[in-house]
Each structure stands twice: as structure tokens, then as C-alpha cells.
Scaffold this active site. Structure first.
Site, PDB file in Angstrom:
ATOM      1  N   PRO A 103       0.954  -1.354   0.067  1.00 50.09           N
ATOM      2  CA  PRO A 103       0.014   0.072  -0.195  1.00 50.09           C
ATOM      3  C   PRO A 103       0.806   1.293  -0.117  1.00 50.09           C
ATOM      4  O   PRO A 103       0.434   2.346  -0.219  1.00 50.09           O
ATOM      5  CB  PRO A 103      -0.697  -0.043   1.404  1.00 50.09           C
ATOM      6  CG  PRO A 103      -0.508  -1.216   1.996  1.00 50.09           C
ATOM      7  CD  PRO A 103       0.542  -2.081   1.043  1.00 50.09           C
ATOM      8  N   GLU A 130       2.634  -7.817   8.594  1.00 48.36           N
ATOM      9  CA  GLU A 130       2.928  -6.562   8.854  1.00 48.36           C
ATOM     10  C   GLU A 130       3.680  -5.792   7.892  1.00 48.36           C
ATOM     11  O   GLU A 130       3.690  -4.609   7.677  1.00 48.36           O
ATOM     12  CB  GLU A 130       3.709  -6.161  10.370  1.00 48.36           C
ATOM     13  CG  GLU A 130       2.489  -6.401  11.352  1.00 48.36           C
ATOM     14  CD  GLU A 130       1.231  -5.844  11.432  1.00 48.36           C
ATOM     15  OE1 GLU A 130       1.441  -4.675  11.663  1.00 48.36           O
ATOM     16  OE2 GLU A 130       0.439  -6.604  11.475  1.00 48.36           O
ATOM     17  N   ARG A 168      -3.961  -7.942 -20.469  1.00 48.32           N
ATOM     18  CA  ARG A 168      -5.014  -7.324 -21.310  1.00 48.32           C
ATOM     19  C   ARG A 168      -4.686  -6.317 -22.660  1.00 48.32           C
ATOM     20  O   ARG A 168      -5.154  -6.123 -23.502  1.00 48.32           O
ATOM     21  CB  ARG A 168      -6.410  -7.361 -20.969  1.00 48.32           C
ATOM     22  CG  ARG A 168      -6.258  -5.993 -20.005  1.00 48.32           C
ATOM     23  CD  ARG A 168      -7.674  -6.209 -19.092  1.00 48.32           C
ATOM     24  NE  ARG A 168      -8.804  -6.219 -19.770  1.00 48.32           N
ATOM     25  CZ  ARG A 168      -9.450  -5.451 -20.569  1.00 48.32           C
ATOM     26  NH1 ARG A 168      -8.833  -4.276 -20.815  1.00 48.32           N
ATOM     27  NH2 ARG A 168     -10.346  -5.515 -21.063  1.00 48.32           N
ATOM     28  N   ASP A 183     -10.848   0.948 -23.965  1.00 48.67           N
ATOM     29  CA  ASP A 183     -11.426   0.753 -22.429  1.00 48.67           C
ATOM     30  C   ASP A 183     -11.512   2.390 -21.980  1.00 48.67           C
ATOM     31  O   ASP A 183     -10.706   2.958 -22.214  1.00 48.67           O
ATOM     32  CB  ASP A 183     -10.583  -0.016 -21.743  1.00 48.67           C
ATOM     33  CG  ASP A 183     -10.748  -1.404 -21.890  1.00 48.67           C
ATOM     34  OD1 ASP A 183     -11.621  -1.877 -22.487  1.00 48.67           O
ATOM     35  OD2 ASP A 183      -9.808  -2.297 -21.461  1.00 48.67           O
TER      36      ASP A 183
HETATM   37  N1  ADE Z   1      -0.720  -5.081  -0.044  1.00 48.41           N
HETATM   38  C1  ADE Z   1      -1.587  -4.708   0.787  1.00 48.41           C
HETATM   39  N2  ADE Z   1      -2.372  -3.748   0.430  1.00 48.41           N
HETATM   40  C2  ADE Z   1      -2.145  -3.535  -0.963  1.00 48.41           C
HETATM   41  C3  ADE Z   1      -2.506  -2.580  -1.777  1.00 48.41           C
HETATM   42  N3  ADE Z   1      -3.468  -1.780  -1.657  1.00 48.41           N
HETATM   43  N4  ADE Z   1      -1.775  -2.607  -2.838  1.00 48.41           N
HETATM   44  C4  ADE Z   1      -0.829  -3.395  -3.208  1.00 48.41           C
HETATM   45  N5  ADE Z   1      -0.293  -4.155  -2.238  1.00 48.41           N
HETATM   46  C5  ADE Z   1      -1.011  -4.281  -1.073  1.00 48.41           C
END
Ligand code: ADE
Length: 267
Positions: A103, A130, A168, A183
Site C-alpha cells: 500500500p 505487517e 489484456r 477501455d
Molecule cells: N498489499 C496490501 N495492500 C495493498 C495494496 N493496496 N496495494 C498493493 N499491495 C498491497
């Protein structure tokens, strides 16, 4: 976890036609201890577990030292493989991005998908727990990607999203050669959202297909589609219009202005 998405539809066909190869690697198989431990408690304390650097480094460096598509033979232990230098990082090919799904990464979008689709090989690392030991980032990873501002339980679903979006885009992946080009979010629609689509029946619960689509008048259909695309983008994702601005014609701009574009932005 990967079996479902990889055995349906576009990905299934791309695999069958050898347009792509996907090799899955269990990091646990690259541990050298009896219990195959992949994680540890964090230095400095605190909750959660941290994925260890060595098994990930062994996995990535071993895999990338082999041809694309290679996987550790079933039941083989990492120790059976050619020597791996515990103390020095392997020299990885510069043109193979080693991507950590996290994330904290840069946001994945259609332009990133297009960029990745230009590489002949990608290594995707799925983090769990974590987090992963920071030395994976500093020594192994060349790119970090997030599929959105939310936290998944692990990088696997994110990796599947990346694989699908990239595949794709490969020539021949879609039956219809124009498919990916048109798209939403692709360069082919100037970064606008796609408008509505209809198929039979003509009338569904009192709602009929717009007349223009039955007119057989190609220019009018094209103009209507363009306007629907502009309208939908204005209603749902007005910020995309700023990005698309240079691709908008005078007619596009006039149409948008008549529907309140500009006035809302200036408030
Ligand atoms: N791992 C956990 N959350 C994630 C996300 N939003 N994007 C990519 N990998 C992740």
C-alpha cells in the site's frame, strides 16, 4: 489463491496461447531451516511479524537466474539448488522490474499497466503480515506498487490485479483487436470514461435503447458516444477532464460547457 483468476477468460486464453507465462513461487520453499520460517518479530518490539529478507532474496535471485517460467521442482528444497551467495546480492537484469506490492507503493493505473506491459518479464513480490524487512526494499526491489488506498491482507490480490491489467494490453490478448484501446482510462478514449452500452432486447422493463443507436448513422452514433463519454466523465470523475483537456475538441468543450463544465470548477 491464484488458481481461480488465472484459469478464466482472458488470462486463461493468454496462458494457453503462450502469450504469457506465469510462474508462482512459494517463498517458504526458499528457506533453509527445518521449520521453513519466513517471518520474525520486529526489532525494537511492537506487534506483528516481519517477513525475513533472506528467503525473499533467495527466491527472487534464484528465479531470475533461471529462464522465465522456471519453478522449483516439486518437493525440492532450496539447498538442492546451485550455490547462492548469502553475503552478496546477485546482479539482477536491469530490464526486469522487481516489484513489491504494497500500500506504500506508487498508485497503479492504466499508464503504469502500459509501462509494465513493455517489459518481457516482471517479478512480483507479494508481501504478507505487517510488512517485509526493509532490506528487501533497499537491495532487491526496483519498484513498489499499490493498487489503491486501502489495505489488503497481502499482496497476492494486488499482484493478480496487475497481471490481469497488464496481460489484456498485450497484442492478441483480447479477441477484439480494438478492445483494450477503447477501455475507460486508456489513451484510445482520451482518458475519458466509456459511455453506456446496450444489447438486445430493445425494450427492457419499459426502458428503450436510445434511438440514435438504431439509426445506422455512423457519424451520429460516434458523436452520441463521444458526448455520453464526456457527460459520464463530467458527472463521475470531473478531475479526469483536466487531464484529458488537450484531447478535447471545440465541439467537446462546447458540449461540456453547456452541461456545466467550468462553472462548477470555478466555484
Ligand atoms: N498489499 C496490501 N495492500 C495493498 C495494496 N493496496 N496495494 C498493493 N499491495 C498491497
Amino acid at each position: 489463491m491464484f488458481a481461480g483468476p488465472f484459469s478464466e477468460s482472458i488470462l486463461k486464453r493468454a496462458l494457453e496461447n503462450q502469450l504469457i507465462q506465469i510462474a508462482l513461487h512459494d517463498i517458504r520453499a526458499y528457506t533453509t531451516d527445518r521449520h521453513h520460517v519466513c517471518d520474525g518479530t520486529p526489532y525494537g518490539g511492537g506487534g506483528g511479524m516481519v517477513m525475513k529478507a533472506e528467503p525473499i532474496a533467495r527466491a527472487v535471485e534464484t528465479v531470475l537466474a533461471h529462464p522465465a517460467g522456471w519453478t522449483l521442482p516439486p518437493q525440492a528444497a532450496f539447498v538442492d539448488l546451485p550455490p547462492w551467495n548469502e553475503n552478496a546480492p546477485a546482479v539482477l537484469a536491469a530490464d526486469v522490474p522487481v516489484i513489491l506490492l504494497t500500500p506504500q507503493g506508487r498508485r497503479f493505473d492504466q499508464s503504469v499497466a502500459l509501462e509494465l506491459s513493455q517489459h518481457s518479464r516482471l517479478a512480483l513480490i507479494c508481501g504478507r503480515y505487517e510488512g517485509v524487512d526493509e532490506r528487501v526494499r533497499s537491495q532487491l526491489v526496483s519498484d513498489e506498487i499499490s493498487i489503491g488506498d486501502f489495505v489488503l491482507s497481502g499482496g497476492e490480490l494486488a499482484a493478480m490485479v496487475v497481471v490481469d491489467a497488464v496481460t489484456r494490453l498485450l497484442p492478441g490478448a483480447l479477441g477484439d483487436a480494438l478492445g483494450a484501446h477503447q477501455d475507460s482510462h486508456s489513451a484510445g478514449t482520451d482518458g475519458l470514461l466509456e459511455g453506456p452500452h446496450y444489447t438486445r432486447p430493445h425494450n427492457f422493463r419499459g426502458e428503450a435503447v436510445p434511438d440514435v443507436l438504431l439509426s445506422g448513422h455512423h457519424a451520429q452514433v460516434a458523436r452520441w458516444r463521444r458526448e455520453q463519454s464526456l457527460l459520464r466523465t463530467l458527472e463521475r470523475r470531473p478531475e479526469l477532464l483536466a487531464v484529458a483537456a488537450e484531447k478535447l475538441s471545440k465541439a467537446d468543450r462546447d458540449f461540456l460547457s453547456a452541461h456545466g463544465w467550468g462553472s462548477a470548477q470555478e466555484q
